[in-house]
Design a protein around this motif. Structure first.
Motif, mmCIF file in Angstrom:
data_model
loop_
_atom_site.group_PDB
_atom_site.id
_atom_site.type_symbol
_atom_site.label_atom_id
_atom_site.label_comp_id
_atom_site.label_asym_id
_atom_site.label_seq_id
_atom_site.Cartn_x
_atom_site.Cartn_y
_atom_site.Cartn_z
ATOM 1 N N THR A 19 56.556 -49.465 -36.100
ATOM 2 C CA THR A 19 56.701 -50.271 -34.886
ATOM 3 C C THR A 19 57.223 -49.389 -33.752
ATOM 4 O OG1 THR A 19 57.202 -52.238 -36.199
ATOM 5 C CG2 THR A 19 57.813 -52.288 -33.865
ATOM 6 N N PRO A 20 56.577 -49.389 -32.563
ATOM 7 C CA PRO A 20 57.050 -48.554 -31.456
ATOM 8 C C PRO A 20 58.454 -48.947 -31.002
ATOM 9 C CG PRO A 20 54.804 -49.298 -31.057
ATOM 10 C CD PRO A 20 55.313 -50.075 -32.244
ATOM 11 N N VAL A 21 59.289 -47.946 -30.762
ATOM 12 C CA VAL A 21 60.667 -48.153 -30.303
ATOM 13 C C VAL A 21 60.782 -47.658 -28.870
ATOM 14 C CG1 VAL A 21 63.092 -47.567 -30.682
ATOM 15 C CG2 VAL A 21 61.565 -47.883 -32.643
ATOM 16 N N TRP A 22 61.264 -48.517 -27.972
ATOM 17 C CA TRP A 22 61.439 -48.178 -26.554
ATOM 18 C C TRP A 22 62.779 -47.493 -26.304
ATOM 19 C CZ3 TRP A 22 60.140 -53.625 -24.174
ATOM 20 C CH2 TRP A 22 58.792 -53.683 -23.855
ATOM 21 N N ALA A 23 62.809 -46.610 -25.315
ATOM 22 C CA ALA A 23 64.081 -46.200 -24.723
ATOM 23 C C ALA A 23 64.530 -47.366 -23.851
ATOM 24 C CB ALA A 23 63.905 -44.944 -23.880
ATOM 25 N N VAL A 24 65.744 -47.880 -24.065
ATOM 26 C CA VAL A 24 66.173 -49.059 -23.311
ATOM 27 C C VAL A 24 66.552 -48.712 -21.871
ATOM 28 C CG1 VAL A 24 66.934 -50.319 -25.364
ATOM 29 C CG2 VAL A 24 68.544 -48.831 -24.135
ATOM 30 N N ALA A 25 66.693 -47.410 -21.589
ATOM 31 C CA ALA A 25 67.043 -46.975 -20.229
ATOM 32 C C ALA A 25 66.645 -45.516 -20.056
ATOM 33 C CB ALA A 25 68.545 -47.148 -19.982
ATOM 34 N N ASP A 26 66.557 -45.079 -18.811
ATOM 35 C CA ASP A 26 66.327 -43.664 -18.539
ATOM 36 C C ASP A 26 67.460 -42.854 -19.163
ATOM 37 O OD1 ASP A 26 64.246 -44.566 -16.992
ATOM 38 O OD2 ASP A 26 65.203 -44.154 -15.062
ATOM 39 N N ALA A 44 69.206 -51.886 -15.470
ATOM 40 C CA ALA A 44 69.456 -50.536 -15.972
ATOM 41 C C ALA A 44 69.069 -50.411 -17.444
ATOM 42 C CB ALA A 44 70.920 -50.172 -15.771
ATOM 43 N N PHE A 45 69.219 -51.517 -18.215
ATOM 44 C CA PHE A 45 68.918 -51.506 -19.646
ATOM 45 C C PHE A 45 68.032 -52.702 -20.004
ATOM 46 C CE2 PHE A 45 72.339 -48.609 -19.519
ATOM 47 C CZ PHE A 45 72.372 -47.894 -20.707
ATOM 48 N N LEU A 46 67.121 -52.479 -20.939
ATOM 49 C CA LEU A 46 66.314 -53.565 -21.488
ATOM 50 C C LEU A 46 67.175 -54.417 -22.420
ATOM 51 C CD1 LEU A 46 63.103 -51.565 -22.522
ATOM 52 C CD2 LEU A 46 63.461 -52.863 -20.418
ATOM 53 N N LYS A 47 66.728 -55.634 -22.684
ATOM 54 C CA LYS A 47 67.472 -56.492 -23.597
ATOM 55 C C LYS A 47 67.307 -56.080 -25.049
ATOM 56 C CE LYS A 47 68.784 -60.521 -23.118
ATOM 57 N NZ LYS A 47 68.974 -61.995 -23.149
ATOM 58 N N SER A 48 66.203 -55.381 -25.364
ATOM 59 C CA SER A 48 65.936 -55.000 -26.743
ATOM 60 C C SER A 48 65.115 -53.712 -26.768
ATOM 61 C CB SER A 48 65.167 -56.117 -27.461
ATOM 62 O OG SER A 48 64.676 -55.685 -28.713
ATOM 63 N N PRO A 49 65.283 -52.864 -27.789
ATOM 64 C CA PRO A 49 64.464 -51.659 -27.909
ATOM 65 C C PRO A 49 63.091 -51.929 -28.528
ATOM 66 C CG PRO A 49 66.044 -51.705 -29.688
ATOM 67 C CD PRO A 49 66.332 -52.915 -28.836
ATOM 68 N N LEU A 50 62.827 -53.189 -28.883
ATOM 69 C CA LEU A 50 61.544 -53.577 -29.476
ATOM 70 C C LEU A 50 60.990 -54.774 -28.709
ATOM 71 C CD1 LEU A 50 62.707 -53.559 -33.208
ATOM 72 C CD2 LEU A 50 61.285 -51.812 -32.128
ATOM 73 N N LYS A 51 59.665 -54.844 -28.599
ATOM 74 C CA LYS A 51 59.075 -55.988 -27.912
ATOM 75 C C LYS A 51 59.320 -57.274 -28.689
ATOM 76 C CE LYS A 51 55.437 -53.964 -25.074
ATOM 77 N NZ LYS A 51 54.010 -54.035 -24.708
ATOM 78 N N TYR A 52 59.072 -57.234 -29.996
ATOM 79 C CA TYR A 52 59.263 -58.405 -30.846
ATOM 80 C C TYR A 52 60.035 -57.979 -32.088
ATOM 81 C CZ TYR A 52 55.452 -60.608 -28.236
ATOM 82 O OH TYR A 52 54.666 -61.129 -27.264
ATOM 83 N N ALA A 53 61.186 -58.564 -32.312
ATOM 84 C CA ALA A 53 61.942 -58.293 -33.535
ATOM 85 C C ALA A 53 63.113 -59.256 -33.594
ATOM 86 C CB ALA A 53 62.445 -56.854 -33.564
ATOM 87 N N VAL A 110 56.636 -57.634 -18.999
ATOM 88 C CA VAL A 110 57.057 -58.016 -17.649
ATOM 89 C C VAL A 110 58.499 -58.512 -17.637
ATOM 90 C CG1 VAL A 110 56.663 -59.674 -15.777
ATOM 91 C CG2 VAL A 110 54.717 -58.544 -16.882
ATOM 92 N N PHE A 111 58.887 -59.308 -18.642
ATOM 93 C CA PHE A 111 60.214 -59.923 -18.656
ATOM 94 C C PHE A 111 61.196 -59.196 -19.584
ATOM 95 C CE2 PHE A 111 57.597 -63.658 -17.359
ATOM 96 C CZ PHE A 111 58.262 -63.946 -16.167
ATOM 97 N N ALA A 112 60.903 -57.943 -19.901
ATOM 98 C CA ALA A 112 61.700 -57.215 -20.894
ATOM 99 C C ALA A 112 63.160 -57.040 -20.492
ATOM 100 C CB ALA A 112 61.075 -55.843 -21.165
ATOM 101 N N TRP A 113 63.474 -57.129 -19.186
ATOM 102 C CA TRP A 113 64.862 -56.938 -18.741
ATOM 103 C C TRP A 113 65.687 -58.213 -18.875
ATOM 104 C CZ3 TRP A 113 60.589 -55.082 -16.068
ATOM 105 C CH2 TRP A 113 60.460 -53.686 -16.041
ATOM 106 N N ASP A 114 65.019 -59.362 -18.961
ATOM 107 C CA ASP A 114 65.731 -60.637 -18.954
ATOM 108 C C ASP A 114 65.568 -61.475 -20.214
ATOM 109 O OD1 ASP A 114 67.012 -60.829 -16.319
ATOM 110 O OD2 ASP A 114 64.982 -60.690 -15.535
#
Length: 391
Positions: A263-270, A223-232, A149-153
């Motif tokens: 560990t799953p890696v997110w795309a930080v943006a479209d 536009a971008f997440l703060k991190s490409p991983l949930k926890y790291a 939920v708070f991945a952007w901040d």
């Protein structure tokens, strides 16, 4: 351990009808072991081949035992040398049974009653979200839900401080008093020493898509997440460093995150995939092109996400790969790099704008729908303040 206890309780229930003094019953509890097909497990439990065949035939179209997993539990009840009952448990809501009916065996999936509740979750962080969830009597997975939920901040490794507080109004799916899983987060707040106060509400737009917004209608998304991983945690920052393999000072055009293999890696943006192959020193690599001249790259991966190939479009928070230890690497980690206008920039000090706010014509409906959720969040906050004042 809890699954085993639950299965033991079921065993006590099963045992009650079988307590006739004149009939001899044998009850066997087993687990599926590594590289052990069900037929082998049944044979090793002492079930004759013809009864094994009949049992599996009774579940045809009900459950495909080729989907059995290591750790699945099963129970055999033998009456006078013949199979009388078979129970198979894969999870708290996935159980199958076979019962003898005369000369036939009848298979079925056991109906499990699941109730959806909306509940408040309050966490006080003294060490980690994981431990805070346990202390609150919650499943630790709630930490990952809030991180989403708070991945952007909020970077839930770098930004969390002792004494931070999180509250969430969240759906819970419960069976027999036990949480099976969490559903949607409807509203959440985070009060942190380093990130300040964050407060978001889930709102369904007219097109049926839901998103999170702040109380003033500003989007929670950036536009971008703060991190490409949930926890790291960052093990090597942006800038010059002494390279551990090459043994000389070299520019480090990104940041390294400690991450176990897989560990799953997110795309930080479209974006659009521009690289999805082994790049030598970088090992398995994925690079994405984003809007406004931004590019991101993810290095040393173990494998790529589903459908990730050059030219493919990916969405923010899509799992594009899994961290690894490929290429010129001294241990499992993720190297993450960000370019702007073709030049590397420090991804940790960027301040990206939020996406489009809620349209003005929806604000009245939005405020009407979030009002009761805001009251519930505030009630928890006021109650906590009252307890503190009394102390």
């Amino acid at each position: 351990m809890r699954l085993a206890s639950a299965f033991l309780c079921l065993g006590l229930l099963f045992a009650a009808p079988f307590a006739e003094a004149s009939t001899r019953y044998i009850v066997k509890n087993r687990r599926i072991e590594p590289n052990q097909p069900l037929a082998v497990a049944l044979e090793e439990a002492g079930l004759p081949p013809e009864q094994t065949t009949a049992l599996i035939a009774a579940l045809e179209g009900v459950f495909d035992f080729r989907k059995s997993r290591v750790g699945d539990q099963f129970r055999l009840v033998i009456r006078e040398g013949e199979l009388d009952f078979f129970g198979y448990r894969q999870s708290a809501v996935d159980e199958w049974q076979v019962r003898r009916d005369g000369d036939k065996y009848i298979g079925s999936k056991r109906a499990i009653e699941v109730e959806k509740q909306v509940a408040l979750v309050s966490l006080e962080i003294n060490n980690s979200l994981y431990e805070a969830a346990l202390a609150a009597g919650e499943d630790p997975i709630i930490g990952m839900v809030l991180a989403d939920v708070f991945a952007w901040d909020i970077d839930f490794y770098r930004d969390v401080r002792k004494g931070d507080r999180a509250r969430a109004l969240v759906e819970k799916f419960v069976s027999k008093g036990r949480i099976l899983r969490y559903g949607e987060v409807l509203a959440a707040t985070y009060e942190g020493e380093s990130v300040g106060s964050k407060r978001v509400f889930r709102y369904e737009l007219p097109d049926g898509k839901a998103s999170f917004f702040q109380e003033d209608g500003a989007s929670a998304r950036k536009a971008f997440l703060k991190s490409p991983l949930k926890y790291a945690h960052v093990t090597s920052g942006f800038g010059s460093r002494f390279h551990p393999v090459l043994q000389y000072v070299k520019a480090h055009n990104g940041v390294d995150y400690a991450a176990s293999i897989g560990t799953p890696v997110w795309a930080v943006a479209d974006g659009t995939v521009t690289v999805a192959n082994n790049t030598g020193a970088g090992g398995n690599t994925v690079c994405l092109r984003h809007t406004n001249g931004f590019e991101t790259c993810y290095l040393h991966l173990s494998k790529y996400g589903a459908g990730v190939r050059v030219g493919a479009r990916v969405s923010q928070k899509q799992v594009i790969a899994y961290s690894g230890n490929t290429g010129r690497s001294t241990g499992p980690h993720l190297h993450y790099a960000l370019k702007r206008g073709g030049r590397y920039v420090n991804p940790l000090n960027q301040n990206f704008p939020r996406t489009e706010p809620l349209p003005k014509h929806l604000m009245a409906d939005f405020h009407a729908k979030i009002a009761p959720m805001a009251q519930q969040l505030d009630a928890v906050s006021v109650a906590a303040a009252g307890v503190g004042a009394q102390q």
